[in-house]
Design an enzyme around this catalytic site. Structure first.
Site, PDB file in Angstrom:
ATOM      1  N   ARG A 107       0.750  -1.235  -0.175  1.00  0.00           N
ATOM      2  CA  ARG A 107       0.174  -0.122  -0.024  1.00  0.00           C
ATOM      3  C   ARG A 107       1.171   1.170  -0.034  1.00  0.00           C
ATOM      4  O   ARG A 107       0.469   2.201  -0.734  1.00  0.00           O
ATOM      5  CB  ARG A 107      -0.892  -0.020   1.069  1.00  0.00           C
ATOM      6  CG  ARG A 107      -1.714   1.213   1.387  1.00  0.00           C
ATOM      7  CD  ARG A 107      -2.564   0.871   2.549  1.00  0.00           C
ATOM      8  NE  ARG A 107      -3.757   0.006   2.138  1.00  0.00           N
ATOM      9  CZ  ARG A 107      -4.263  -0.732   3.203  1.00  0.00           C
ATOM     10  NH1 ARG A 107      -4.173  -0.371   4.549  1.00  0.00           N
ATOM     11  NH2 ARG A 107      -5.428  -1.629   2.643  1.00  0.00           N
ATOM     12  N   TYR A 108       1.900   1.286   0.888  1.00  0.00           N
ATOM     13  CA  TYR A 108       2.814   2.357   1.058  1.00  0.00           C
ATOM     14  C   TYR A 108       4.138   2.143   0.027  1.00  0.00           C
ATOM     15  O   TYR A 108       4.394   0.868  -0.025  1.00  0.00           O
ATOM     16  CB  TYR A 108       3.279   2.461   2.259  1.00  0.00           C
ATOM     17  CG  TYR A 108       2.129   2.955   3.381  1.00  0.00           C
ATOM     18  CD1 TYR A 108       1.466   4.066   3.307  1.00  0.00           C
ATOM     19  CD2 TYR A 108       1.889   1.587   3.968  1.00  0.00           C
ATOM     20  CE1 TYR A 108       0.537   4.338   4.262  1.00  0.00           C
ATOM     21  CE2 TYR A 108       0.848   2.030   5.206  1.00  0.00           C
ATOM     22  CZ  TYR A 108       0.205   3.436   5.427  1.00  0.00           C
ATOM     23  OH  TYR A 108      -0.830   3.307   6.053  1.00  0.00           O
ATOM     24  N   ARG A 164       6.903   0.255   1.947  1.00  0.00           N
ATOM     25  CA  ARG A 164       6.434  -0.781   3.083  1.00  0.00           C
ATOM     26  C   ARG A 164       5.699  -1.966   2.572  1.00  0.00           C
ATOM     27  O   ARG A 164       4.744  -1.392   1.493  1.00  0.00           O
ATOM     28  CB  ARG A 164       5.816  -0.337   4.416  1.00  0.00           C
ATOM     29  CG  ARG A 164       6.904   0.406   5.313  1.00  0.00           C
ATOM     30  CD  ARG A 164       6.303   1.548   5.997  1.00  0.00           C
ATOM     31  NE  ARG A 164       5.812   2.824   5.161  1.00  0.00           N
ATOM     32  CZ  ARG A 164       4.860   3.651   5.542  1.00  0.00           C
ATOM     33  NH1 ARG A 164       4.435   3.704   6.764  1.00  0.00           N
ATOM     34  NH2 ARG A 164       4.714   4.879   4.601  1.00  0.00           N
ATOM     35  N   CYS A 203      -4.923 -17.522  14.571  1.00  0.00           N
ATOM     36  CA  CYS A 203      -4.382 -16.904  15.849  1.00  0.00           C
ATOM     37  C   CYS A 203      -4.697 -17.911  16.949  1.00  0.00           C
ATOM     38  O   CYS A 203      -5.539 -18.484  16.857  1.00  0.00           O
ATOM     39  CB  CYS A 203      -5.157 -15.520  15.438  1.00  0.00           C
ATOM     40  SG  CYS A 203      -4.673 -14.403  14.509  1.00  0.00           S
ATOM     41  N   CYS A 210      -9.814 -12.538  17.971  1.00  0.00           N
ATOM     42  CA  CYS A 210     -10.186 -11.266  18.850  1.00  0.00           C
ATOM     43  C   CYS A 210     -11.607 -10.818  18.026  1.00  0.00           C
ATOM     44  O   CYS A 210     -11.852 -10.899  16.841  1.00  0.00           O
ATOM     45  CB  CYS A 210      -9.330 -10.212  18.629  1.00  0.00           C
ATOM     46  SG  CYS A 210      -7.726 -10.651  19.052  1.00  0.00           S
ATOM     47  N   CYS A 270     -11.463  -8.159  15.461  1.00  0.00           N
ATOM     48  CA  CYS A 270     -10.452  -8.183  14.394  1.00  0.00           C
ATOM     49  C   CYS A 270     -10.937  -7.520  12.872  1.00  0.00           C
ATOM     50  O   CYS A 270     -11.906  -7.843  12.545  1.00  0.00           O
ATOM     51  CB  CYS A 270      -9.963  -9.866  14.207  1.00  0.00           C
ATOM     52  SG  CYS A 270      -8.802  -9.910  12.794  1.00  0.00           S
ATOM     53  N   ARG A 283      -9.473  -8.511  10.211  1.00  0.00           N
ATOM     54  CA  ARG A 283      -9.499  -9.574   9.252  1.00  0.00           C
ATOM     55  C   ARG A 283     -10.340 -10.630   9.531  1.00  0.00           C
ATOM     56  O   ARG A 283     -10.237 -11.816   9.033  1.00  0.00           O
ATOM     57  CB  ARG A 283      -8.031 -10.115   9.160  1.00  0.00           C
ATOM     58  CG  ARG A 283      -7.099  -8.943   8.655  1.00  0.00           C
ATOM     59  CD  ARG A 283      -6.180  -9.310   7.759  1.00  0.00           C
ATOM     60  NE  ARG A 283      -5.295  -7.937   7.633  1.00  0.00           N
ATOM     61  CZ  ARG A 283      -4.064  -7.528   8.273  1.00  0.00           C
ATOM     62  NH1 ARG A 283      -3.284  -8.561   9.096  1.00  0.00           N
ATOM     63  NH2 ARG A 283      -3.483  -6.503   8.047  1.00  0.00           N
ATOM     64  N   ASP A 342     -12.100  -0.325  13.140  1.00  0.00           N
ATOM     65  CA  ASP A 342     -12.352  -0.405  11.796  1.00  0.00           C
ATOM     66  C   ASP A 342     -14.076  -0.508  11.639  1.00  0.00           C
ATOM     67  O   ASP A 342     -14.448  -1.535  12.286  1.00  0.00           O
ATOM     68  CB  ASP A 342     -11.631  -1.404  10.966  1.00  0.00           C
ATOM     69  CG  ASP A 342     -10.317  -0.832  10.741  1.00  0.00           C
ATOM     70  OD1 ASP A 342      -9.942   0.356  10.906  1.00  0.00           O
ATOM     71  OD2 ASP A 342      -9.451  -1.664  10.806  1.00  0.00           O
ATOM     72  N   ASP A 383      -7.643   4.068  10.306  1.00  0.00           N
ATOM     73  CA  ASP A 383      -7.162   3.288   8.973  1.00  0.00           C
ATOM     74  C   ASP A 383      -7.963   3.667   8.059  1.00  0.00           C
ATOM     75  O   ASP A 383      -9.549   3.573   8.080  1.00  0.00           O
ATOM     76  CB  ASP A 383      -7.036   1.793   9.415  1.00  0.00           C
ATOM     77  CG  ASP A 383      -5.884   1.444   8.610  1.00  0.00           C
ATOM     78  OD1 ASP A 383      -5.382   1.943   7.728  1.00  0.00           O
ATOM     79  OD2 ASP A 383      -5.497   0.349   9.248  1.00  0.00           O
ATOM     80  N   LYS A 405      -3.093   4.891   7.106  1.00  0.00           N
ATOM     81  CA  LYS A 405      -3.417   5.301   8.500  1.00  0.00           C
ATOM     82  C   LYS A 405      -3.394   7.042   8.538  1.00  0.00           C
ATOM     83  O   LYS A 405      -2.555   7.595   7.845  1.00  0.00           O
ATOM     84  CB  LYS A 405      -2.401   4.849   9.279  1.00  0.00           C
ATOM     85  CG  LYS A 405      -2.296   3.321   9.413  1.00  0.00           C
ATOM     86  CD  LYS A 405      -1.449   2.750  10.411  1.00  0.00           C
ATOM     87  CE  LYS A 405      -1.722   1.447  10.297  1.00  0.00           C
ATOM     88  NZ  LYS A 405      -1.083   0.560   8.965  1.00  0.00           N
TER      89      LYS A 405
END
Ligand SMILES: *Cc1c(COP(=O)(O)O)cnc(C)c1O
Ligand code: SF4
Length: 375
Positions: A116-117, A120, A129, A133, A136, A138, A297, A334, A341
Site C-alpha cells: 500500500r505504501y 513498506r 491466531c 479477537c 479483528c 481480518r 475499523d 485506518d 493510516k
C-alpha cells in the site's frame, strides 16, 4: 490464575505435569476452548444465548487459550478480557459495516502481500491466531478455513519484494505468524534477509498477550539472528500485563528486539482515560512502547465494540500533560479503501501566519509564539 477456570481446563491432566504443560504452547493450543457448548461450563449463558452464539460462531468462529481465559474474572459480566475473546450475539447486529473496508484485497499485489505504501509491504503468512479477537479487522478471513501460505505462494512474495527495490520495511503478519513452527518462521526470515534492500523486518503478533508461552528460548534465538527486527504486539487492557506476558516481552527485548504496541479503542474495554492511561503506563514498565491507538475499523461483526471518534481524541487530550510522553500512542483511523493510516490529534494550533502561531497549551491557556519564518 482464576482457580475456577484452572479447575475446568486442566482437570483431566495428570497432576505432576501440570505446570510444565501449562507453560507449553502446544498444550495451550490443544486445550483451547473453541466450542460454544464448553462456554456453559464457565459462564452463565442462557439457553437462548447459547443458541445465538452457535449461529454466530458458524460465521465467526472462536478459540481462546486456557492462559487467556484464565485472565477473565468470571463473575464480572463486563470483563475486559471476556469482551475481546468470547463471542457475543451482538456480532450479528447491523452497524453499516463491511467485510473489507480497508480494501486490503485490492491492495494485494500477489496472494499474501499487501503493498500500500511505496516503501513498506505486509505479508499475511496465515489466518490462524491463538485467540480470535472479536474486534479483528481480518474477521472475513476466518470463514475461509485455516490456511498457511504455501511454498509456492511464498516464492511469489519473495520475487515481488526482490523486484521492488523501494521496499525497505516488511511486516510479517497474519493472523499470527508466530503460530507457525520455529523452523518455518526461520525459513521466511532467512529468505527475506537475502533481499539486500530490505532494511527492517517487523513481526506483528499477539502471542505475548494471548499465548506468552510461545516466546520460548528456541524462537527467541532464531529471531535474534535476523535483526534489525521490530516486534509489534497488541495489548488492549492492563489486565493483560501479567508475569507471563512481562517475561515473554523481556525475552524479546533482551534479544535486542524493540517492542511496540498497537491497541484498538474498544467500547467497554479501554474507552476511558483511566483504563488507557493504566494500560500505557504499565506497558512502559515492561519495556513496551505504545505506538498506535486505532479507531476500531467498520468491519462486519465488530460494530458493537466501536466508539465515537471524539472518545479517542478526548483520551489522547487528557493523557497529554498528565503522563509520560512515552506512554501516549498516536490515535489513528485506518482510511477506507487503502487510504492508509490517518493520525488524529487534538488541535493545539489555533492560527499560524508569517509572524506568529497562536497555540493552545495543555493546561488550556492560549498564547502567541513568535514565528522566526524562513530566512
Ligand atoms: C499499517 C500498515 C503498514 C505500516 O504502517 P506504519 O505506519 O509504518 O506502521 C504497512 N502496510 C499496511 C498494508 C498497513 O496496514
Ligand atoms: S491477533 Fe490480530 S489478526 Fe489475530 S484475531 Fe486478534 S486482531 Fe485478528
Amino acid at each position: 490464575m482464576d482457580t475456577l477456570i484452572e479447575e475446568i481446563l486442566v482437570k483431566e491432566d495428570e497432576p505432576p505435569g501440570r505446570l510444565s504443560e501449562w507453560n507449553n504452547w502446544n498444550w495451550q493450543l490443544k486445550n483451547s476452548v473453541s466450542e460454544v457448548s464448553r462456554l456453559k461450563e464457565i459462564f452463565s449463558f442462557s439457553d437462548s444465548e447459547l443458541e445465538g452464539l452457535e449461529k454466530i460462531t458458524l460465521k465467526y468462529p472462536f478459540a481462546v487459550t486456557p492462559y487467556y481465559l484464565s485472565l477473565i474474572s468470571v463473575n464480572l459480566p463486563d470483563d475486559p478480557i471476556k469482551k475481546q475473546c468470547i463471542p457475543s450475539i451482538q456480532e450479528n447486529d447491523d452497524f453499516q459495516t463491511q467485510d473489507d473496508p480497508l480494501g486490503e484485497e485490492e491492495d494485494s499485489v500477489v496472494p499474501g502481500l499487501i503493498h500500500r505504501y511505496p516503501d513498506r509491504a505486509l505479508i499475511t503468512l496465515t489466518d490462524m491466531c491463538p485467540v480470535y479477537c472479536r474486534h479483528c479487522t481480518r474477521k472475513r478471513e476466518w470463514k475461509k478455513g485455516k490456511w498457511v501460505r504455501t511454498e509456492n505462494e511464498l516464492k511469489n512474495i519473495y520475487d515481488y519484494l526482490k523486484d521492488h527495490k523501494q521496499i525497505r520495511d516488511v511486516i510479517v503478519s497474519g493472523g499470527d505468524p508466530l503460530l507457525l513452527s520455529t523452523h518455518k518462521i526461520e525459513g521466511v526470515l532467512k529468505n527475506l534477509r537475502t533481499i539486500p534492500h530490505l532494511e527492517i523486518i517487523r513481526i506483528g503478533t499477539r502471542c505475548p498477550v494471548v499465548l506468552p508461552q510461545r516466546i520460548d528460548d528456541e524462537l527467541v534465538a532464531v529471531l535474534k539472528k535476523y535483526r534489525p527486527l521490530w516486534l509489534n504486539t497488541h495489548f488492549n487492557h492492563s489486565n493483560e500485563i501479567t508475569e507471563e506476558s512481562a517475561r515473554a516481552c523481556d525475552k524479546i527485548l533482551c534479544a535486542g528486539i524493540p517492542i511496540n504496541n498497537q491497541s484498538v479503542l474498544l467500547k467497554g474495554v479501554n474507552d476511558s482515560v483511566e483504563a488507557m492511561k493504566r494500560l500505557c503506563e504499565k506497558l512502559l514498565t515492561i519495556g513496551v512502547r505504545p505506538y498506535y491507538l486505532f479507531q476500531c475499523d467498520p468491519v462486519n461483526g465488530t460494530g458493537y465494540l466501536r466508539t465515537s471518534i471524539q472518545k479517542g481524541l478526548e483520551i489522547i487530550k487528557q493523557m497529554r500533560g498528565s503522563t509520560s510522553g512515552l506512554a501516549i500512542p498516536t490515535f489513528v483511523i485506518d482510511g477506507l479503501s487503502g487510504q492508509g493510516k490517518i493520525p488524529l490529534q487534538p488541535n493545539y494550533l489555533i492560527d499560524l501566519n508569517e509572524d506568529h502561531a497562536l497555540l493552545k497549551g495543555c493546561r488550556g491557556g492560549i498564547f502567541k509564539y513568535h514565528n522566526p519564518g524562513e530566512k
